[in-house]
Motif scaffolding. Structure first.
Motif, PDB file in Angstrom:
ATOM      1  N   VAL A 188      20.799   9.189  -4.286  1.00  0.00           N
ATOM      2  CA  VAL A 188      19.540   9.931  -3.782  1.00  0.00           C
ATOM      3  C   VAL A 188      17.938   8.868  -3.266  1.00  0.00           C
ATOM      4  O   VAL A 188      17.925   7.957  -3.814  1.00  0.00           O
ATOM      5  CB  VAL A 188      19.124  10.649  -4.943  1.00  0.00           C
ATOM      6  N   LYS A 189      17.773   9.263  -2.031  1.00  0.00           N
ATOM      7  CA  LYS A 189      16.930   8.880  -1.288  1.00  0.00           C
ATOM      8  C   LYS A 189      15.192   9.133  -2.119  1.00  0.00           C
ATOM      9  O   LYS A 189      15.188  10.413  -2.194  1.00  0.00           O
ATOM     10  CB  LYS A 189      16.674   9.779   0.150  1.00  0.00           C
ATOM     11  N   ASN A 190      14.053   8.249  -2.309  1.00  0.00           N
ATOM     12  CA  ASN A 190      13.361   8.088  -3.301  1.00  0.00           C
ATOM     13  C   ASN A 190      13.221   9.445  -4.678  1.00  0.00           C
ATOM     14  O   ASN A 190      12.695  10.424  -4.389  1.00  0.00           O
ATOM     15  CB  ASN A 190      12.254   8.672  -2.297  1.00  0.00           C
ATOM     16  N   PRO A 191      14.192   8.782  -5.170  1.00  0.00           N
ATOM     17  CA  PRO A 191      13.768   9.473  -6.294  1.00  0.00           C
ATOM     18  C   PRO A 191      12.550   9.496  -7.678  1.00  0.00           C
ATOM     19  O   PRO A 191      12.163   7.882  -7.125  1.00  0.00           O
ATOM     20  CB  PRO A 191      15.334   9.367  -7.055  1.00  0.00           C
ATOM     21  N   ILE A 192      12.455  10.313  -7.960  1.00  0.00           N
ATOM     22  CA  ILE A 192      11.955  10.196  -9.041  1.00  0.00           C
ATOM     23  C   ILE A 192      12.585  10.514 -10.634  1.00  0.00           C
ATOM     24  O   ILE A 192      13.392  10.704 -11.076  1.00  0.00           O
ATOM     25  CB  ILE A 192      10.853  10.874  -9.381  1.00  0.00           C
ATOM     26  N   SER A 193      12.354   9.351 -11.232  1.00  0.00           N
ATOM     27  CA  SER A 193      12.550   8.680 -12.734  1.00  0.00           C
ATOM     28  C   SER A 193      12.045   9.299 -13.907  1.00  0.00           C
ATOM     29  O   SER A 193      10.485   9.206 -14.400  1.00  0.00           O
ATOM     30  CB  SER A 193      13.545   7.461 -12.904  1.00  0.00           C
ATOM     31  N   TYR A 194      12.400  10.297 -14.645  1.00  0.00           N
ATOM     32  CA  TYR A 194      11.837   9.929 -16.099  1.00  0.00           C
ATOM     33  C   TYR A 194      13.058   9.490 -17.671  1.00  0.00           C
ATOM     34  O   TYR A 194      14.053  10.239 -17.405  1.00  0.00           O
ATOM     35  CB  TYR A 194      11.878  11.714 -16.072  1.00  0.00           C
TER      36      TYR A 194
END
Length: 479
Positions: free
Chosen positions: A245-251
């Motif tokens: 995925v483009k520019n994901p945010i991870s947690y």
């Protein structure tokens, strides 16, 4: 709306009849057709609705979208895939209401409901008007609509969107199931953000294998569907998505992530932790117990931050959420013991809940659960094994047996229990099983009643009987 105008948004193969007619509504259930409706026919998994055309016309349908020519006197629009046209038609018919809302989607095997409720609580704390759509129903403004499907069918979904716009809703937090993705119920929607919680075994009665199930979950994140993606970095499929995925945010808690938590303290009445939100720190107090709710909170916090919500407001919103119906919900205290109701109906969900309660239990941990009939049978022994691994005593019972014999379902569960030395009983009647489990409780014990969560029915031989674990428990103890 004039049929001819609506057809501009539909991929047609052939049109037979007059299109200068007014359409009063859209309909996919012939028994609910009324005067002036446009009826949709498609060859479904268990039923071919082309066979229902006569009933639909008799009830008032004036046109039909179908996959083959039918013997009827109303206007026919022939298409390649009837199901695929429903969302297209519904969006147009209800004035593309979805474009006037900020819609956030949450997908995953577990955690969808709690995450949407956390998001709603956060955005309400920020002064926004919100709505939730999911397993527990549809809620917005002063309205609550009882649940039927996790993700509503397109016609009803877009009708609800239009009503949400009318009452001033700004943000919609909706659960998107694997089935909804498979059947393309969300066609045409562009989500402001998509959240992925996890992918563990479920629905293998429908999907051929875990690979097919996982690939279906990934459809939410195909290019152009979500403006931003919030991904669990501790999940196997999440790791794949982070690379795709483009520019994901991870947690996450185990692997490097943009959002994580430290100093986690779990208690029976909730959980506290320090949230690291893109290197901004803040203490969060959850009224919800269990480590998996820390994951849900991180997902909701990461998403809220994308929309500019300040970290102190995020923490306030998370703390304001006192409970989520049937999601590891503490429903009663009896004889010094705590009783929880949880929707856990997968091996992973049951394990996470039992793991958390085991750490908090000062006495014996009891688990009452069953498995649904006519669903993924391969998870039954797995759930039996998980329960036997963590609980001190099991009560195995019924959970929506549908058209299966409860004894056969329980027998499948027992296959996973027997390798362990844990004590257990089998009681097919869920209410009697619950009464028996409660009678065993003593000071310091915990009872987890798992599987149904916030459901208000027990499905047996095609009939949904009124039943709710929370209500039954309180009736038994005289609460």
């Amino acid at each position: 709306m004039q049929l001819g105008k609506l057809l501009k948004y539909i991929q047609t193969e052939e049109v037979l009849g007059d299109t200068n007619i007014e359409i009063s509504a859209l309909c996919t259930d012939s028994s609910k057709a009324t005067k002036g409706v446009l009826f949709f026919c498609y060859n479904g998994v268990n039923h071919d609705s082309h066979t229902d055309i006569n009933e639909a016309v008799k009830n008032g349908a004036v046109a039909v979208i179908c996959e083959r020519k039918l013997d009827c006197h109303v206007t026919q629009i022939i298409v390649k895939n009837g199901r695929a046209q429903i969302a297209r038609a519904a969006r147009a018919f209800y004035g593309f209401a979805d474009k006037k809302l900020k819609i956030i989607a949450v997908t995953g095997t577990n955690g969808k409901t709690t995450t949407t409720y956390m998001l709603s609580s956060i955005f309400k704390a920020d002064g926004k008007s919100t709505a939730t759509i999911g397993t527990l129903g549809i809620s917005y403004g002063e309205k609550f609509i009882s649940p039927e499907l996790t993700t509503p069918d397109p016609v009803y979904l877009h009708y609800v969107f239009s009503d949400m716009v009318a009452v001033g809703v700004e943000y919609v937090f909706m659960e998107v199931s694997a089935h909804a993705l498979y059947f393309d119920k969300i066609y045409g929607l562009t989500f402001e953000a998509g959240i992925f919680t996890n992918c563990t075994q479920d629905h293998l009665d429908f999907f051929n294998n875990m690979k097919d199930y996982a690939e279906c979950k990934k459809l939410l994140f195909k290019e152009g569907r979500c403006r931003r993606a919030v991904i669990n970095s501790d999940d196997g499929l999440g790791i794949e998505l982070l690379s795709e995925v483009k520019n994901p945010i991870s947690y996450g808690l185990k692997n490097p992530a943009d959002v994580f938590a430290i100093d986690i303290s779990e208690k029976i009445d909730g959980t506290t932790f320090v949230l690291n939100l893109f290197d901004e720190l803040y203490e969060v107090k959850l009224c919800l117990p269990a480590l998996h709710n820390v994951y849900n909170a991180m997902a909701a916090a990461a998403c809220a931050k994308l929309f500019g919500v300040k970290i102190n407001i995020i923490a306030k919103g998370l703390n304001s959420l006192k409970t989520v119906e049937g999601r590891l919900e503490k429903v009663a205290r009896y004889n010094g013991a705590e009783i929880f109701v949880d929707f856990a109906h997968t091996p992973d969900g049951l394990e996470k809940s039992l793991q958390s309660l085991k750490k908090l239990c000062k006495g014996r941990l009891f688990c009452l659960f069953g498995c649904g009939g006519n669903r993924d049978a391969t998870k039954r022994p797995l759930m039996g094994g998980v329960a036997a691994k963590y609980a001190d005593f099991l009560v195995i019972t019924s959970d929506n047996p549908r058209y299966e014999d409860p004894y056969d379902i329980i027998s499948d569960i027992e296959k996973g229990v027997k390798p362990y030395k844990v004590k257990y009983v089998t009681v097919t009647e869920r209410e009697i099983a619950t009464e028996y489990a409660i009678s065993l409780l003593a000071d310091g014990d915990i009872l987890l009643v798992a599987g149904k969560g916030g459901e208000h029915y027990q499905e047996i031989m095609g009939i949904k009987h009124s039943y709710n674990d929370n209500r039954v428990i309180k009736n038994i103890i005289g609460f």
